[in-house]
Design a protein around this motif. Structure first.
Motif, short mmCIF file in Angstrom:
data_model
loop_
_atom_site.label_atom_id
_atom_site.label_comp_id
_atom_site.label_asym_id
_atom_site.label_seq_id
_atom_site.Cartn_x
_atom_site.Cartn_y
_atom_site.Cartn_z
N ASP A 104 -1.29 -6.39 -12.55
CA ASP A 104 -2.52 -6.84 -11.75
C ASP A 104 -2.85 -5.42 -11.21
OD1 ASP A 104 -2.40 -9.15 -12.87
OD2 ASP A 104 -1.62 -9.96 -11.02
N PHE A 105 -2.24 -4.52 -10.52
CA PHE A 105 -2.65 -3.39 -9.69
C PHE A 105 -1.64 -2.32 -10.09
CE2 PHE A 105 -3.47 -7.25 -7.25
CZ PHE A 105 -4.68 -7.16 -6.89
N PRO A 106 -1.86 -1.61 -11.25
CA PRO A 106 -1.15 -0.82 -11.92
C PRO A 106 -0.88 0.53 -10.80
CG PRO A 106 -2.45 -1.25 -13.25
CD PRO A 106 -3.13 -1.86 -12.26
N THR A 107 -1.85 0.93 -10.01
CA THR A 107 -1.68 1.99 -9.13
C THR A 107 -0.72 1.74 -7.81
OG1 THR A 107 -3.81 1.22 -7.79
CG2 THR A 107 -4.12 2.87 -9.34
N THR A 108 -0.34 0.58 -7.86
CA THR A 108 0.65 0.22 -6.65
C THR A 108 1.77 0.27 -7.14
OG1 THR A 108 0.44 -2.01 -7.10
CG2 THR A 108 -1.17 -1.11 -5.67
N LYS A 109 2.34 0.95 -8.31
CA LYS A 109 3.50 1.08 -8.79
C LYS A 109 4.60 2.14 -7.90
CE LYS A 109 6.76 1.83 -12.71
NZ LYS A 109 6.82 2.25 -14.18
N ALA A 110 5.51 1.67 -7.35
CA ALA A 110 5.94 2.40 -6.32
C ALA A 110 6.90 3.69 -7.07
CB ALA A 110 7.05 1.68 -5.41
N LEU A 111 6.79 4.70 -6.53
CA LEU A 111 7.55 6.03 -6.99
C LEU A 111 9.03 5.69 -6.73
CD1 LEU A 111 5.78 9.14 -6.20
CD2 LEU A 111 6.10 8.25 -8.56
#
Length: 214
Positions: A104-111
């Motif tokens: 839902d929020f692709p930019t929040t994928k943790a490194l």
């Protein structure tokens, strides 16, 4: 000092939801840093080396995230890219490995934290040394030889008797714990840098927008 609240109605923050996101990120990182630092100290005082090492490794990870976030946000501010400041702050604030949330929020994928540490290790020799120490702390955190037999056991080679105890030799792990404490000292400047950016970000954004709208 850790902010007890981040109030969107504050004069500085009501101008900018992005400044609110940035200050919220800083507050979350600070509270985690203090909690983990307390954990290291309490565990060492209680002669619980394993728990101290677990907390120290998590502290290094948290400070590494702080360092990378600071670098990214400073670069975005220097470019006057206020939307990127917001995106970076939100991504770190809400970072997750939960696949359903990332969908839902692709930019929040943790490194991956090792990726973060490797990026920092390339910047100077001190961080490279801390990166190496992190690997050793990880060895002890895992349920392998270093984290089990060698941490709790003592072998008498003459009798083949292995004596197990809560603490065998906590002193030999102090150098590894010092890596986390060294990074903690360095990180004070990183936090101050981020705090100093809040008024700049608020002025750059300069939009009357309640930070709780979405």
């Amino acid at each position: 000092m850790r902010p007890a609240t981040v109030d969107g109605a504050d004069q500085e923050l009501r101008l900018s939801k992005i400044a609110w996101k940035l200050k919220s990120l800083i507050a979350a990182l600070l509270h985690r840093v203090v909690a983990l630092s307390d954990g290291v100290a309490l565990a060492m005082n209680a002669k619980s080396t394993l728990i101290a090492i677990l907390a120290a490794r998590a502290l290094i990870e948290t400070l590494a995230v702080t360092a990378l976030a600071r670098s990214q946000i400073k670069d975005a501010v220097a470019k006057a890219d206020i939307e990127q400041v917001g995106d970076i702050s939100f991504a770190w604030l809400m970072a997750t490995r939960d696949a359903s949330l990332v969908a839902d929020f692709p930019t929040t994928k943790a490194l991956n934290i090792v990726t973060v540490l490797d990026k920092l290790a390339k910047t100077n020799d001190v961080l490279k040394l801390i990166r190496d120490q992190y690997d050793w702390l990880s060895e002890i955190c895992h349920p392998n030889g270093q984290g089990g037999f060698f941490l709790f056991g003592s072998l008498d080679r003459a009798t083949t008797v292995v004596t197990f105890a809560a603490e065998q030799n906590p002193q030999r792990h102090l150098d590894n714990l010092h890596a986390a404490l060294t990074l903690l000292l360095i990180s004070e400047d990183w936090i101050q840098d981020l705090m100093r950016l809040i008024p700049t970000v608020a002025l750059m954004h300069g939009v009357e927008e309640p930070p709780c709208d979405n």
